[in-house]
Design a protein around this motif. Structure first.
Motif, mmCIF file in Angstrom:
data_model
loop_
_atom_site.group_PDB
_atom_site.id
_atom_site.type_symbol
_atom_site.label_atom_id
_atom_site.label_comp_id
_atom_site.label_asym_id
_atom_site.label_seq_id
_atom_site.Cartn_x
_atom_site.Cartn_y
_atom_site.Cartn_z
ATOM 1 N N LEU A 108 38.074 34.923 33.198
ATOM 2 C CA LEU A 108 37.531 35.874 34.161
ATOM 3 C C LEU A 108 37.868 35.443 35.584
ATOM 4 O O LEU A 108 37.959 34.248 35.867
ATOM 5 C CB LEU A 108 36.009 35.959 34.018
ATOM 6 C CG LEU A 108 35.469 36.445 32.690
ATOM 7 C CD1 LEU A 108 33.946 36.356 32.681
ATOM 8 C CD2 LEU A 108 35.912 37.860 32.406
ATOM 9 N N THR A 109 38.003 36.399 36.469
ATOM 10 C CA THR A 109 38.188 36.095 37.884
ATOM 11 C C THR A 109 36.827 35.755 38.477
ATOM 12 O O THR A 109 35.785 36.041 37.877
ATOM 13 C CB THR A 109 38.781 37.296 38.640
ATOM 14 O OG1 THR A 109 37.810 38.352 38.626
ATOM 15 C CG2 THR A 109 40.091 37.766 38.025
ATOM 16 N N ALA B 34 35.398 37.209 40.927
ATOM 17 C CA ALA B 34 34.688 38.474 41.164
ATOM 18 C C ALA B 34 34.043 38.986 39.877
ATOM 19 O O ALA B 34 32.920 39.490 39.899
ATOM 20 C CB ALA B 34 35.650 39.520 41.733
ATOM 21 N N GLN B 35 34.744 38.851 38.757
ATOM 22 C CA GLN B 35 34.179 39.289 37.486
ATOM 23 C C GLN B 35 32.991 38.413 37.089
ATOM 24 O O GLN B 35 31.986 38.918 36.604
ATOM 25 C CB GLN B 35 35.246 39.245 36.394
ATOM 26 C CG GLN B 35 36.309 40.313 36.544
ATOM 27 C CD GLN B 35 37.460 40.101 35.599
ATOM 28 O OE1 GLN B 35 37.914 38.973 35.401
ATOM 29 N NE2 GLN B 35 37.944 41.194 35.023
ATOM 30 N N VAL B 36 33.109 37.127 37.310
ATOM 31 C CA VAL B 36 32.013 36.207 36.982
ATOM 32 C C VAL B 36 30.781 36.546 37.801
ATOM 33 O O VAL B 36 29.659 36.516 37.297
ATOM 34 C CB VAL B 36 32.443 34.738 37.207
ATOM 35 C CG1 VAL B 36 31.259 33.795 37.135
ATOM 36 C CG2 VAL B 36 33.499 34.342 36.187
ATOM 37 N N GLU B 37 30.970 36.876 39.076
ATOM 38 C CA GLU B 37 29.837 37.203 39.949
ATOM 39 C C GLU B 37 29.083 38.440 39.483
ATOM 40 O O GLU B 37 27.928 38.631 39.843
ATOM 41 C CB GLU B 37 30.330 37.396 41.381
ATOM 42 C CG GLU B 37 30.759 36.087 42.025
ATOM 43 C CD GLU B 37 31.383 36.270 43.396
ATOM 44 O OE1 GLU B 37 31.445 37.417 43.889
ATOM 45 O OE2 GLU B 37 31.807 35.263 43.969
ATOM 46 N N ARG B 38 29.714 39.279 38.658
ATOM 47 C CA ARG B 38 29.057 40.484 38.140
ATOM 48 C C ARG B 38 28.538 40.297 36.718
ATOM 49 O O ARG B 38 27.839 41.157 36.202
ATOM 50 C CB ARG B 38 30.027 41.664 38.193
ATOM 51 C CG ARG B 38 30.377 42.098 39.601
ATOM 52 C CD ARG B 38 31.175 43.388 39.611
ATOM 53 N NE ARG B 38 32.391 43.352 38.808
ATOM 54 C CZ ARG B 38 33.599 42.992 39.241
ATOM 55 N NH1 ARG B 38 33.762 42.626 40.486
ATOM 56 N NH2 ARG B 38 34.643 43.011 38.437
ATOM 57 N N GLU B 39 28.881 39.193 36.086
ATOM 58 C CA GLU B 39 28.467 38.931 34.706
ATOM 59 C C GLU B 39 27.004 38.491 34.695
ATOM 60 O O GLU B 39 26.647 37.474 35.279
ATOM 61 C CB GLU B 39 29.362 37.845 34.102
ATOM 62 C CG GLU B 39 29.041 37.486 32.696
ATOM 63 C CD GLU B 39 29.269 38.622 31.711
ATOM 64 O OE1 GLU B 39 28.466 38.727 30.777
ATOM 65 O OE2 GLU B 39 30.212 39.404 31.897
#
Length: 57
Positions: free
Chosen positions: A4-5, A7-12
Motif C-alpha cells: 500500500l502507498t 496515502a492508502q495506509v492513512e485511509r485504512e
C-alpha cells in the motif's frame, strides 16, 4: 500482493486504529525511551531490507 502507498495506509481503518494505539502508548514514555523505540524499529527494517516474503535474501 502489492504494498500500500502511504496515502492508502492513512485511509485504512485498521492502520489508523493501530497508529492511534501506538501513539497513545508511546505518550506514556519519556523522550529517550521513544527515541530508543524508533531506533529499534529502524534497525528491524534495515535488517529486513533485501529479503523476500519468506525472509530469504
Amino acid at each position: 500482493m502489492k504494498a500500500l502507498t502511504e496515502a492508502q495506509v492513512e485511509r485504512e481503518p485498521d492502520a489508523v486504529a493501530g497508529r492511534a494505539l501506538l501513539e497513545e502508548r508511546l505518550s506514556r514514555y519519556g523522550e529517550a525511551e521513544v527515541a530508543a523505540f524508533w531506533a529499534a524499529v529502524r534497525r528491524c527494517y534495515a535488517g529486513a531490507a533485501g529479503t523476500d516474503a519468506a525472509g530469504s535474501r
